[in-house]
Design an enzyme around this catalytic site. Structure first.
Site, PDB file in Angstrom:
ATOM      1  N   TYR A 122      96.417  -5.625 -75.433  1.00  0.00           N
ATOM      2  CA  TYR A 122      96.846  -7.001 -75.669  1.00  0.00           C
ATOM      3  C   TYR A 122      95.730  -8.007 -75.433  1.00  0.00           C
ATOM      4  O   TYR A 122      95.796  -9.136 -75.925  1.00  0.00           O
ATOM      5  CB  TYR A 122      98.068  -7.325 -74.802  1.00  0.00           C
ATOM      6  CG  TYR A 122      99.212  -6.406 -75.131  1.00  0.00           C
ATOM      7  CD1 TYR A 122      99.902  -6.529 -76.324  1.00  0.00           C
ATOM      8  CD2 TYR A 122      99.570  -5.380 -74.269  1.00  0.00           C
ATOM      9  CE1 TYR A 122     100.933  -5.662 -76.654  1.00  0.00           C
ATOM     10  CE2 TYR A 122     100.602  -4.507 -74.587  1.00  0.00           C
ATOM     11  CZ  TYR A 122     101.275  -4.657 -75.787  1.00  0.00           C
ATOM     12  OH  TYR A 122     102.282  -3.795 -76.113  1.00  0.00           O
TER      13      TYR A 122
ATOM     14  N   ASP B 128      92.502  -8.288 -78.889  1.00  0.00           N
ATOM     15  CA  ASP B 128      92.471  -9.222 -80.015  1.00  0.00           C
ATOM     16  C   ASP B 128      92.141 -10.652 -79.594  1.00  0.00           C
ATOM     17  O   ASP B 128      91.679 -11.449 -80.404  1.00  0.00           O
ATOM     18  CB  ASP B 128      93.781  -9.184 -80.805  1.00  0.00           C
ATOM     19  CG  ASP B 128      94.974  -9.663 -80.005  1.00  0.00           C
ATOM     20  OD1 ASP B 128      95.156  -9.187 -78.873  1.00  0.00           O
ATOM     21  OD2 ASP B 128      95.722 -10.513 -80.512  1.00  0.00           O
ATOM     22  N   GLN B 129      92.339 -10.965 -78.314  1.00  0.00           N
ATOM     23  CA  GLN B 129      92.026 -12.309 -77.825  1.00  0.00           C
ATOM     24  C   GLN B 129      90.520 -12.556 -77.743  1.00  0.00           C
ATOM     25  O   GLN B 129      90.073 -13.696 -77.669  1.00  0.00           O
ATOM     26  CB  GLN B 129      92.655 -12.527 -76.437  1.00  0.00           C
ATOM     27  CG  GLN B 129      94.147 -12.342 -76.403  1.00  0.00           C
ATOM     28  CD  GLN B 129      94.862 -13.355 -77.267  1.00  0.00           C
ATOM     29  OE1 GLN B 129      94.624 -14.552 -77.149  1.00  0.00           O
ATOM     30  NE2 GLN B 129      95.729 -12.898 -78.144  1.00  0.00           N
TER      31      GLN B 129
ATOM     32  N   HIS C 158      96.536  -5.742 -84.171  1.00  0.00           N
ATOM     33  CA  HIS C 158      96.347  -7.168 -83.865  1.00  0.00           C
ATOM     34  C   HIS C 158      94.863  -7.520 -83.911  1.00  0.00           C
ATOM     35  O   HIS C 158      94.478  -8.573 -84.420  1.00  0.00           O
ATOM     36  CB  HIS C 158      96.916  -7.503 -82.480  1.00  0.00           C
ATOM     37  CG  HIS C 158      98.376  -7.765 -82.478  1.00  0.00           C
ATOM     38  ND1 HIS C 158      98.911  -9.006 -82.322  1.00  0.00           N
ATOM     39  CD2 HIS C 158      99.425  -6.932 -82.624  1.00  0.00           C
ATOM     40  CE1 HIS C 158     100.218  -8.943 -82.361  1.00  0.00           C
ATOM     41  NE2 HIS C 158     100.556  -7.681 -82.543  1.00  0.00           N
TER      42      HIS C 158
END
Length: 187
Positions: free
Chosen positions: A99, A102-103, A128
């Site tokens: 998670y 992708d940031q 993502h």
């Protein structure tokens, strides 16, 4: 390990017990802390987040938001979902979880030079991450490989992005003109 629990009071003890038992069975040396342990006062809402800190100081997390009717088996189900996902992430050996990956794409794109996000044994970037990479490629002329590595464009604070685009376009046109002239000489 840092564990955050948001659950109705009647589920709190059961969930804490299940999570602690399962984590200590897999990671017996782990320090387990509960920085957030709150009552949701909602009989259908439960949230569990487990964040592990690796020996290198990386934080890898997994969580589950349960939005269905709660019953005695819910603690088992939620614990199994989160711990299994966390084990998968930790076993992969990456420096970020799926998670966070992708940031980081935008920062990779703007950085100067090659940047790598250590995803561990995972063969490919997450969907993502691939999507975020695609969006960045639509704005900037960059490439990302299957693991999500990138050669950034090296933007600097205060730089005029529009001016850079014009300079890049002129350079591209110049390249086409030079290639075109070379082709004419071959005829």
């Amino acid at each position: 390990m840092h564990i955050s629990i948001l659950t109705p009071a009647f589920m709190g003890n059961s969930l804490r017990k299940k999570v602690t038992e399962r984590l200590l069975a897999r990671y017996p040396e782990a320090d387990i802390l509960y920085p957030i342990d709150e009552d949701t006062s909602n009989g259908t809402r439960l949230y569990l987040l487990v964040v592990a800190e690796t020996s290198y100081g990386y934080r890898i997390g997994q969580g589950c938001l349960w939005g269905r009717k709660l019953n005695p088996a819910t603690s088992d189900s939620v614990t199994a979902i989160v711990i299994k996902a966390l084990e998968r992430e930790l076993d992969a050996g990456g420096c970020v979880d799926e998670y966070m990956q992708d940031q980081l794409v935008v920062f990779q794109a703007l950085a100067e030079g090659r940047s790598t996000v250590g995803t561990g044994k995972k063969a490919r970037a997450t969907l993502h991450t691939q999507t975020a990479s695609w969006v960045v490629r639509q704005v900037l002329v960059l490439t990302f490989d299957e693991q999500g590595n990138c050669n950034g464009c090296g933007f600097e604070v205060g730089e005029d992005c529009a001016e850079r685009k014009v300079e890049d376009a002129v350079a591209d046109l110049e390249k086409v003109r030079i290639e075109s002239n070379a082709d004419k000489r071959l005829e």
